[in-house]
Design a protein around this motif. Structure first.
Motif, PDB file in Angstrom:
ATOM      1  N   GLY A  73       0.808  -1.218   0.000  1.00 39.99           N
ATOM      2  CA  GLY A  73       0.000   0.000   0.000  1.00 39.99           C
ATOM      3  C   GLY A  73       0.836   1.260   0.000  1.00 39.99           C
ATOM      4  O   GLY A  73       2.002   1.253   0.404  1.00 39.99           O
ATOM      5  N   THR A  74       0.238   2.312  -0.475  1.00 41.44           N
ATOM      6  CA  THR A  74       0.818   3.656  -0.566  1.00 41.44           C
ATOM      7  C   THR A  74       2.218   3.653  -1.182  1.00 41.44           C
ATOM      8  O   THR A  74       3.096   4.412  -0.773  1.00 41.44           O
ATOM      9  CB  THR A  74       0.841   4.381   0.802  1.00 41.44           C
ATOM     10  OG1 THR A  74       1.660   3.658   1.713  1.00 41.44           O
ATOM     11  CG2 THR A  74      -0.563   4.558   1.357  1.00 41.44           C
ATOM     12  N   GLY A  75       2.413   2.785  -2.160  1.00 40.60           N
ATOM     13  CA  GLY A  75       3.670   2.773  -2.896  1.00 40.60           C
ATOM     14  C   GLY A  75       4.807   2.027  -2.218  1.00 40.60           C
ATOM     15  O   GLY A  75       5.953   2.134  -2.654  1.00 40.60           O
ATOM     16  N   TYR A  76       4.522   1.280  -1.176  1.00 39.43           N
ATOM     17  CA  TYR A  76       5.561   0.517  -0.488  1.00 39.43           C
ATOM     18  C   TYR A  76       5.454  -0.954  -0.882  1.00 39.43           C
ATOM     19  O   TYR A  76       4.366  -1.511  -0.957  1.00 39.43           O
ATOM     20  CB  TYR A  76       5.439   0.656   1.034  1.00 39.43           C
ATOM     21  CG  TYR A  76       5.811   2.024   1.524  1.00 39.43           C
ATOM     22  CD1 TYR A  76       7.151   2.359   1.731  1.00 39.43           C
ATOM     23  CD2 TYR A  76       4.844   2.988   1.760  1.00 39.43           C
ATOM     24  CE1 TYR A  76       7.501   3.617   2.173  1.00 39.43           C
ATOM     25  CE2 TYR A  76       5.185   4.251   2.199  1.00 39.43           C
ATOM     26  CZ  TYR A  76       6.519   4.568   2.407  1.00 39.43           C
ATOM     27  OH  TYR A  76       6.869   5.813   2.829  1.00 39.43           O
ATOM     28  N   PHE A  77       6.617  -1.547  -1.104  1.00 41.95           N
ATOM     29  CA  PHE A  77       6.691  -2.949  -1.491  1.00 41.95           C
ATOM     30  C   PHE A  77       7.633  -3.673  -0.554  1.00 41.95           C
ATOM     31  O   PHE A  77       8.627  -3.101  -0.095  1.00 41.95           O
ATOM     32  CB  PHE A  77       7.218  -3.069  -2.933  1.00 41.95           C
ATOM     33  CG  PHE A  77       6.322  -2.425  -3.949  1.00 41.95           C
ATOM     34  CD1 PHE A  77       5.380  -3.175  -4.624  1.00 41.95           C
ATOM     35  CD2 PHE A  77       6.415  -1.067  -4.224  1.00 41.95           C
ATOM     36  CE1 PHE A  77       4.545  -2.584  -5.556  1.00 41.95           C
ATOM     37  CE2 PHE A  77       5.592  -0.468  -5.161  1.00 41.95           C
ATOM     38  CZ  PHE A  77       4.648  -1.230  -5.829  1.00 41.95           C
ATOM     39  N   VAL A  78       7.314  -4.938  -0.268  1.00 42.94           N
ATOM     40  CA  VAL A  78       8.190  -5.768   0.563  1.00 42.94           C
ATOM     41  C   VAL A  78       8.353  -7.126  -0.104  1.00 42.94           C
ATOM     42  O   VAL A  78       7.492  -7.570  -0.870  1.00 42.94           O
ATOM     43  CB  VAL A  78       7.650  -5.953   2.002  1.00 42.94           C
ATOM     44  CG1 VAL A  78       7.603  -4.646   2.753  1.00 42.94           C
ATOM     45  CG2 VAL A  78       6.293  -6.611   1.992  1.00 42.94           C
ATOM     46  N   GLU A  79       9.461  -7.749   0.210  1.00 44.17           N
ATOM     47  CA  GLU A  79       9.692  -9.099  -0.288  1.00 44.17           C
ATOM     48  C   GLU A  79       9.126 -10.081   0.732  1.00 44.17           C
ATOM     49  O   GLU A  79       9.380  -9.965   1.926  1.00 44.17           O
ATOM     50  CB  GLU A  79      11.192  -9.322  -0.469  1.00 44.17           C
ATOM     51  CG  GLU A  79      11.530 -10.625  -1.144  1.00 44.17           C
ATOM     52  CD  GLU A  79      13.024 -10.770  -1.362  1.00 44.17           C
ATOM     53  OE1 GLU A  79      13.681 -11.351  -0.472  1.00 44.17           O
ATOM     54  OE2 GLU A  79      13.513 -10.293  -2.400  1.00 44.17           O
ATOM     55  N   LYS A  80       8.351 -11.034   0.240  1.00 40.67           N
ATOM     56  CA  LYS A  80       7.743 -12.042   1.113  1.00 40.67           C
ATOM     57  C   LYS A  80       7.883 -13.403   0.458  1.00 40.67           C
ATOM     58  O   LYS A  80       7.978 -13.510  -0.762  1.00 40.67           O
ATOM     59  CB  LYS A  80       6.252 -11.757   1.337  1.00 40.67           C
ATOM     60  CG  LYS A  80       5.949 -10.551   2.196  1.00 40.67           C
ATOM     61  CD  LYS A  80       4.439 -10.452   2.419  1.00 40.67           C
ATOM     62  CE  LYS A  80       4.100  -9.356   3.399  1.00 40.67           C
ATOM     63  NZ  LYS A  80       4.266  -9.746   4.779  1.00 40.67           N
ATOM     64  N   SER A  81       7.831 -14.418   1.284  1.00 41.49           N
ATOM     65  CA  SER A  81       7.779 -15.769   0.729  1.00 41.49           C
ATOM     66  C   SER A  81       6.430 -15.940   0.052  1.00 41.49           C
ATOM     67  O   SER A  81       5.471 -15.206   0.336  1.00 41.49           O
ATOM     68  CB  SER A  81       7.967 -16.807   1.832  1.00 41.49           C
ATOM     69  OG  SER A  81       6.813 -16.840   2.655  1.00 41.49           O
ATOM     70  N   VAL A  82       6.322 -16.905  -0.821  1.00 39.61           N
ATOM     71  CA  VAL A  82       5.073 -17.146  -1.530  1.00 39.61           C
ATOM     72  C   VAL A  82       3.957 -17.449  -0.529  1.00 39.61           C
ATOM     73  O   VAL A  82       2.845 -16.924  -0.654  1.00 39.61           O
ATOM     74  CB  VAL A  82       5.251 -18.289  -2.557  1.00 39.61           C
ATOM     75  CG1 VAL A  82       3.913 -18.671  -3.165  1.00 39.61           C
ATOM     76  CG2 VAL A  82       6.221 -17.869  -3.652  1.00 39.61           C
TER      77      VAL A  82
END
Length: 132
Positions: A73-82
Motif C-alpha cells: 500500500g501507498t507505494g511501499y513494497f516488501v519481499e515475502k515468501s510465496v
C-alpha cells in the motif's frame, strides 16, 4: 452524544435539508462500497497470481519463485515468501470483506431513514393540500 429528533416534528424545509444530506451520504457510501469491491477483487487476483506461482515452480517454468514482491500500500513494497504473500492477500480480502459488510449495513440503515423522511414529507404535503 447526538440528540435525536422525531422527524415528524420537523417542518418541510428542514426535512428537505435532512433528505439532501442523507442523499449525499448515501451517494458517498455507495461509491465507497464500489471502490472497496474493486479493491477486494484486486486482492483476490493477487492471491490467485501468487498461488499460480506455486504451480509454475513445480512445472519448471520459473527457476526461483520462493520470494515475491508484495505491494503493501501507498507505494511501499516488501519481499515475502510465496506462502506469506498468499496469507497477506487472504487477510486483506477478509479485512475488506468485513468492511463491506459493515458498509452495507450502514447503507441499508441510511436508505431506510431516507424512505421514512420521504414518507413524512409526503404526509406533510398531503396535509397542506387538504388545508387549502
Amino acid at each position: 452524544m447526538a440528540q435525536q429528533v422525531n422527524i415528524t416534528d420537523l417542518d418541510l424545509p428542514s426535512l428537505q435539508q435532512v433528505k439532501s444530506q442523507l442523499e449525499e451520504e448515501l451517494n458517498h457510501l455507495t461509491q465507497s462500497y464500489s471502490k472497496l469491491k474493486a479493491v477486494q477483487g484486486r486482492f483476490t487476483d493477487c492471491a490467485e497470481s501468487v498461488n499460480s506461482l506455486k504451480q509454475e515452480k513445480s512445472e519448471g517454468k520459473l527457476s526461483n519463485v520462493s520470494k515475491v514482491i508484495v505491494d503493501i500500500g501507498t507505494g511501499y513494497f516488501v519481499e515475502k515468501s510465496v506462502n506469506d504473500a498468499t496469507s497477506f492477500y487472504k487477510d486483506k480480502v477478509e479485512f475488506v470483506k468485513n468492511n463491506l459488510v459493515t458498509l452495507e449495513k450502514t447503507i441499508t440503515d441510511k436508505q431506510s431513514t431516507l424512505r421514512a423522511i420521504v414518507n413524512v414529507m409526503q404526509d406533510k404535503l398531503q396535509e397542506q393540500q387538504q388545508k387549502k
